[in-house]
Design a protein around this motif. Sequence first.
Motif, PDB file in Angstrom:
ATOM      1  N   LEU B  11       1.234  -2.090   0.863  1.00 27.15           N
ATOM      2  CA  LEU B  11       0.290  -2.732   1.951  1.00 27.15           C
ATOM      3  C   LEU B  11      -0.740  -3.238   0.943  1.00 27.15           C
ATOM      4  N   SER B  12      -1.284  -4.446   1.378  1.00 25.93           N
ATOM      5  CA  SER B  12      -2.679  -4.742   0.726  1.00 25.93           C
ATOM      6  C   SER B  12      -3.473  -5.055   1.856  1.00 25.93           C
ATOM      7  N   VAL B  13      -4.614  -4.695   1.689  1.00 26.87           N
ATOM      8  CA  VAL B  13      -5.598  -4.723   2.788  1.00 26.87           C
ATOM      9  C   VAL B  13      -6.963  -4.978   2.061  1.00 26.87           C
ATOM     10  N   PRO B  14      -7.951  -5.934   2.500  1.00 28.58           N
ATOM     11  CA  PRO B  14      -9.197  -6.043   1.999  1.00 28.58           C
ATOM     12  C   PRO B  14     -10.176  -4.776   2.396  1.00 28.58           C
ATOM     13  N   GLU B  15     -11.136  -4.727   1.273  1.00 30.22           N
ATOM     14  CA  GLU B  15     -12.032  -3.643   1.317  1.00 30.22           C
ATOM     15  C   GLU B  15     -12.776  -3.510   2.990  1.00 30.22           C
ATOM     16  N   GLY B  16     -12.831  -2.414   3.516  1.00 32.94           N
ATOM     17  CA  GLY B  16     -13.449  -2.078   4.664  1.00 32.94           C
ATOM     18  C   GLY B  16     -12.322  -2.068   5.616  1.00 32.94           C
ATOM     19  N   TYR B  36       0.028  13.602   0.854  1.00 35.89           N
ATOM     20  CA  TYR B  36      -0.504  13.656  -0.558  1.00 35.89           C
ATOM     21  C   TYR B  36      -0.668  12.137  -1.124  1.00 35.89           C
ATOM     22  N   ARG B  37      -1.733  12.237  -1.944  1.00 33.47           N
ATOM     23  CA  ARG B  37      -2.210  10.736  -2.628  1.00 33.47           C
ATOM     24  C   ARG B  37      -1.981  10.711  -3.842  1.00 33.47           C
ATOM     25  N   GLN B  38      -1.090   9.861  -4.465  1.00 33.28           N
ATOM     26  CA  GLN B  38      -1.069   9.959  -5.981  1.00 33.28           C
ATOM     27  C   GLN B  38      -1.322   8.447  -6.480  1.00 33.28           C
ATOM     28  N   TYR B  39      -2.194   8.651  -7.570  1.00 33.82           N
ATOM     29  CA  TYR B  39      -2.757   7.599  -8.316  1.00 33.82           C
ATOM     30  C   TYR B  39      -1.677   7.228  -9.391  1.00 33.82           C
ATOM     31  N   SER B  40      -1.564   6.345  -9.873  1.00 34.57           N
ATOM     32  CA  SER B  40      -0.901   5.589 -10.953  1.00 34.57           C
ATOM     33  C   SER B  40      -0.737   6.444 -12.201  1.00 34.57           C
ATOM     34  N   SER B  84      -6.888   2.953  -3.353  1.00 36.00           N
ATOM     35  CA  SER B  84      -5.704   2.122  -3.923  1.00 36.00           C
ATOM     36  C   SER B  84      -4.777   3.300  -4.728  1.00 36.00           C
ATOM     37  N   ALA B  85      -3.516   3.634  -4.083  1.00 32.48           N
ATOM     38  CA  ALA B  85      -2.743   4.711  -4.637  1.00 32.48           C
ATOM     39  C   ALA B  85      -1.405   4.690  -3.703  1.00 32.48           C
ATOM     40  N   THR B  86      -0.498   5.538  -3.895  1.00 31.05           N
ATOM     41  CA  THR B  86       0.718   5.986  -3.200  1.00 31.05           C
ATOM     42  C   THR B  86       0.290   6.935  -2.417  1.00 31.05           C
ATOM     43  N   LEU B 107       2.871   2.440  -1.136  1.00 33.73           N
ATOM     44  CA  LEU B 107       1.829   1.820  -2.063  1.00 33.73           C
ATOM     45  C   LEU B 107       0.908   1.064  -1.596  1.00 33.73           C
ATOM     46  N   LEU B 108      -0.392   1.353  -1.415  1.00 37.82           N
ATOM     47  CA  LEU B 108      -1.495   0.761  -0.793  1.00 37.82           C
ATOM     48  C   LEU B 108      -2.504   0.256  -1.994  1.00 37.82           C
ATOM     49  N   ALA B 109      -2.873  -1.065  -1.766  1.00 32.75           N
ATOM     50  CA  ALA B 109      -3.745  -1.646  -2.509  1.00 32.75           C
ATOM     51  C   ALA B 109      -4.914  -2.230  -1.650  1.00 32.75           C
TER      52      ALA B 109
END
Lengths: 117, 112
Positions: B11-16, B36-40, B84-86, B107-109
Amino acid sequence: NAGVTQTPKFQVLKTGQSMTLQCAQDMNHEYMSWYRQDPGMGLRLIHYSVGAGITDQGEVPNGYNVSRSTTEDFPLRLLSAAPSQTSVYFCASSYFSWRGSGANVLTFGAGSRLTVL
Amino acid sequence: QKEVEQDPGPLSVPEGAIVSLNCTYSNSAFQYFMWYRQYSRKGPELLMYTYSSGNKEDGRFTAQVDKSSKYISLFIRDSQPSDSATYLCAMIPEGATNKLIFGTGTLLAVQP
């Protein structure tokens, strides 16, 4: 506090070799567990322990052994490594024990990446 | 069918932007719901947890549980690139503490 410490961070094995992934926590947590994380499969529980001397199987225990001789340590042994065991392994612990009810909020280690050739 | 289903994204979104992450589940015995949040290349870390139905808010994060629909959501307001994380949902049935079931993660970016 170091939290949950896993070693090694990376390991490459040949099929048939054995090895031990180490996990130590300094938070006096009763509950400790091992998960593997694979793409598209999420986190799957391998084995867990609710205290020293007590262990039980999770969802995917085959090919792995555990023991819990102290509160702090919970090693995971691969008896005869297979390519299907290539994965990222996470150790996690919590204050929570099976005696009560409620949310088992886990603290995870940084992971151990294992490749079996 | 898996007990917990989660769209893997990405999932890709713009800042804000406001982000909505969701999980569905099939076991009506689930009572405890976590995100839970998981960084790479890191281990998962607990973001929020709720018991039974309702909402819970913590800063920019809101967790929502709808047990009638067997659906949980995590909303992130004013998303930042550092988000940005899973994101993994996790659930526990009442009286079965050790049976923590995870979703596969989304996965969020967040693009600056």
